[in-house]
Write an enzyme that holds these catalytic residues in place. Structure first.
Site, PDB file in Angstrom:
ATOM      1  N   HIS A  34      28.016  -5.660 -31.969  1.00 46.22           N
ATOM      2  CA  HIS A  34      28.646  -4.447 -30.781  1.00 46.22           C
ATOM      3  C   HIS A  34      27.442  -3.518 -30.520  1.00 46.22           C
ATOM      4  O   HIS A  34      27.483  -3.107 -29.309  1.00 46.22           O
ATOM      5  CB  HIS A  34      29.618  -3.881 -31.568  1.00 46.22           C
ATOM      6  CG  HIS A  34      30.583  -4.706 -31.801  1.00 46.22           C
ATOM      7  ND1 HIS A  34      30.962  -4.930 -33.395  1.00 46.22           N
ATOM      8  CD2 HIS A  34      31.670  -5.319 -31.289  1.00 46.22           C
ATOM      9  CE1 HIS A  34      32.078  -5.550 -33.475  1.00 46.22           C
ATOM     10  NE2 HIS A  34      32.492  -5.869 -32.227  1.00 46.22           N
ATOM     11  N   LYS A 145      28.329 -13.301 -25.768  1.00 42.46           N
ATOM     12  CA  LYS A 145      28.309 -14.936 -25.601  1.00 42.46           C
ATOM     13  C   LYS A 145      29.191 -15.723 -26.729  1.00 42.46           C
ATOM     14  O   LYS A 145      29.488 -16.752 -26.721  1.00 42.46           O
ATOM     15  CB  LYS A 145      26.958 -15.530 -25.565  1.00 42.46           C
ATOM     16  CG  LYS A 145      26.326 -15.257 -24.102  1.00 42.46           C
ATOM     17  CD  LYS A 145      25.099 -15.924 -24.167  1.00 42.46           C
ATOM     18  CE  LYS A 145      24.379 -15.898 -22.473  1.00 42.46           C
ATOM     19  NZ  LYS A 145      23.185 -16.627 -22.665  1.00 42.46           N
ATOM     20  N   LYS A 146      29.196 -15.182 -27.878  1.00 38.14           N
ATOM     21  CA  LYS A 146      29.757 -15.628 -28.922  1.00 38.14           C
ATOM     22  C   LYS A 146      31.311 -16.112 -28.764  1.00 38.14           C
ATOM     23  O   LYS A 146      31.567 -17.295 -29.031  1.00 38.14           O
ATOM     24  CB  LYS A 146      29.700 -14.615 -30.257  1.00 38.14           C
ATOM     25  CG  LYS A 146      30.422 -15.329 -31.495  1.00 38.14           C
ATOM     26  CD  LYS A 146      29.946 -14.587 -33.035  1.00 38.14           C
ATOM     27  CE  LYS A 146      30.953 -15.299 -33.870  1.00 38.14           C
ATOM     28  NZ  LYS A 146      32.270 -14.844 -33.749  1.00 38.14           N
ATOM     29  N   ASP A 147      31.764 -15.245 -27.949  1.00 36.37           N
ATOM     30  CA  ASP A 147      33.216 -15.792 -27.724  1.00 36.37           C
ATOM     31  C   ASP A 147      33.138 -16.102 -26.070  1.00 36.37           C
ATOM     32  O   ASP A 147      33.543 -15.778 -25.181  1.00 36.37           O
ATOM     33  CB  ASP A 147      33.998 -14.385 -27.626  1.00 36.37           C
ATOM     34  CG  ASP A 147      34.452 -13.903 -28.919  1.00 36.37           C
ATOM     35  OD1 ASP A 147      35.026 -14.611 -29.766  1.00 36.37           O
ATOM     36  OD2 ASP A 147      34.009 -12.780 -29.204  1.00 36.37           O
ATOM     37  N   LEU A 181      27.129 -12.967 -36.168  1.00 36.72           N
ATOM     38  CA  LEU A 181      27.619 -11.616 -36.725  1.00 36.72           C
ATOM     39  C   LEU A 181      29.020 -11.722 -36.275  1.00 36.72           C
ATOM     40  O   LEU A 181      29.340 -12.115 -35.081  1.00 36.72           O
ATOM     41  CB  LEU A 181      26.975 -10.270 -36.139  1.00 36.72           C
ATOM     42  CG  LEU A 181      25.652 -10.197 -37.009  1.00 36.72           C
ATOM     43  CD1 LEU A 181      25.208  -8.719 -36.493  1.00 36.72           C
ATOM     44  CD2 LEU A 181      25.641 -10.446 -38.087  1.00 36.72           C
ATOM     45  N   ARG A 184      34.733 -10.598 -38.858  1.00 36.66           N
ATOM     46  CA  ARG A 184      35.412 -11.386 -39.755  1.00 36.66           C
ATOM     47  C   ARG A 184      34.526 -12.003 -40.926  1.00 36.66           C
ATOM     48  O   ARG A 184      35.183 -12.608 -41.946  1.00 36.66           O
ATOM     49  CB  ARG A 184      36.362 -12.583 -39.170  1.00 36.66           C
ATOM     50  CG  ARG A 184      37.491 -12.124 -38.340  1.00 36.66           C
ATOM     51  CD  ARG A 184      38.455 -13.258 -37.634  1.00 36.66           C
ATOM     52  NE  ARG A 184      39.554 -12.889 -37.223  1.00 36.66           N
ATOM     53  CZ  ARG A 184      39.801 -12.832 -35.883  1.00 36.66           C
ATOM     54  NH1 ARG A 184      39.075 -12.837 -34.995  1.00 36.66           N
ATOM     55  NH2 ARG A 184      40.961 -12.170 -35.553  1.00 36.66           N
TER      56      ARG A 184
HETATM   57  O1  PAF Z   1      36.256  -9.777 -28.133  1.00 32.64           O
HETATM   58  C1  PAF Z   1      36.956  -8.726 -28.572  1.00 32.64           C
HETATM   59  O2  PAF Z   1      36.747  -8.002 -29.334  1.00 32.64           O
HETATM   60  C2  PAF Z   1      38.437  -8.595 -28.009  1.00 32.64           C
HETATM   61  O3  PAF Z   1      38.902  -9.853 -27.775  1.00 32.64           O
HETATM   62  C3  PAF Z   1      38.164  -7.729 -26.778  1.00 32.64           C
HETATM   63  C4  PAF Z   1      37.435  -8.235 -25.663  1.00 32.64           C
HETATM   64  C5  PAF Z   1      38.014  -6.218 -27.411  1.00 32.64           C
HETATM   65  C6  PAF Z   1      39.972  -7.737 -26.245  1.00 32.64           C
HETATM   66  O4  PAF Z   1      40.728  -6.961 -27.424  1.00 32.64           O
END
Ligand code: PAF
Length: 273
Positions: A34, A145-147, A181, A184
């Site tokens: 983040h 890009k992880k998600d 990272l 969870r």
């Molecule tokens: O990736 C995340 O942390 C969440 O899916 C997001 C984009 C903040 C939406 O709640």
């Protein structure tokens, strides 16, 4: 740093800003991943807004909504120290009404892979991200890009709904041993953490095979599955950047995706090739 909990106040704050605005949506429990998004936003925009909201609509019944790590005090400190201008922390009651209009993820690409294993998850993600983009009207919004599938579906939504935000994909941040990272990761015991490393190890193996000339997805997936065998694999897939399944790897247009459970913890990882 201004802290706002009320969506209308956020709108007011936003409407005063004339310069560029960067936005980083998060669910808190902030880690270096983040922080890298926040730093990039601060570098590329005059003002940076971060949101922290554990969005209940993207969790399925029985998932870890209640257990999801919450570290609000340290998150506020991290944002302050990083130089965030505005931290938005809505409550469920302020951001959702009792009779919400439904947002539906695309019926194909919102319901494969992550969407297949977590049906309805992306409906909730798109619902909250659309609200947050409308409130913050950012010049740039930063997503990891992880998600990868989430990123793709958000880019798709921005295009389809003609939103004016530029979605900025950001690199995956890893521990020195390769573990991607994730908030969870705190669920993992020491022994589970060792098995969790198999996700990045399998992706490294896939990359090695591709560098050596292998293009057949089935063969690559098979070798990845062998590495992942101590975990409960949900999927190993290779898609193009539009999330179409591939039979052969397309260099510079492929993503290798993996999702597996280690103990009770569900982990995802991927590699863009
Ligand atoms: O990736 C995340 O942390 C969440 O899916 C997001 C984009 C903040 C939406 O709640």
């Amino acid at each position: 740093m201004i802290q706002i909990t009320n969506p209308n106040e956020l709108q007011e704050y936003r409407n005063y800003i004339q310069e560029s605005v960067g936005f980083v949506p998060t669910m808190g429990a902030l880690h270096e991943g983040h922080i890298s998004l926040i730093k990039r936003s601060i570098k590329e925009n005059s003002k940076t807004i971060v949101s922290i909201f554990v969005n209940p609509t993207q969790f399925l019944p029985g998932e870890d909504l209640d257990a999801y790590p919450r570290k609000i005090e340290s998150d506020i400190k991290i944002c302050e120290l990083a130089g965030v201008d505005c931290l938005f922390m809505p409550t469920i009651d302020t951001i959702y009404t009792k009779d919400e209009l439904a947002i539906k993820a695309p019926s194909i690409k919102g319901y494969i892979l992550e969407g297949y294993n977590r049906p309805g998850h992306f409906d909730g993600v798109l619902q909250i991200v659309l609200k947050l983009l409308n409130l913050t009207k950012p010049t740039h919004a930063y997503f990891g890009k992880k998600d990868a599938q989430q990123l793709f579906l958000i880019q798709n939504m921005v295009k389809q709904l003609y939103l004016s935000t530029n979605i900025v994909p950001c690199e995956i941040i890893r521990e020195s041993d390769g573990l991607a990272l994730s908030s969870r990761n705190v669920y993992l015991s020491n022994t589970e953490r060792k098995d969790a490393l198999l996700l990045s190890k399998s992706l490294k193996k896939a990359t090695k095979l591709i560098i050596e000339g292998e293009r057949e997805c089935q063969k690559i997936q098979h070798q990845m599955m062998e590495i992942l065998s101590p975990t409960a694999v949900e999927y190993v897939q290779i898609v193009d950047r539009d999330f179409n399944y591939l039979e052969e790897v397309l260099i510079d247009n492929s993503i290798i995706l993996v999702a597996a459970r280690v103990g009770k913890t569900r982990l995802i990882d991927n590699m863009w090739v």
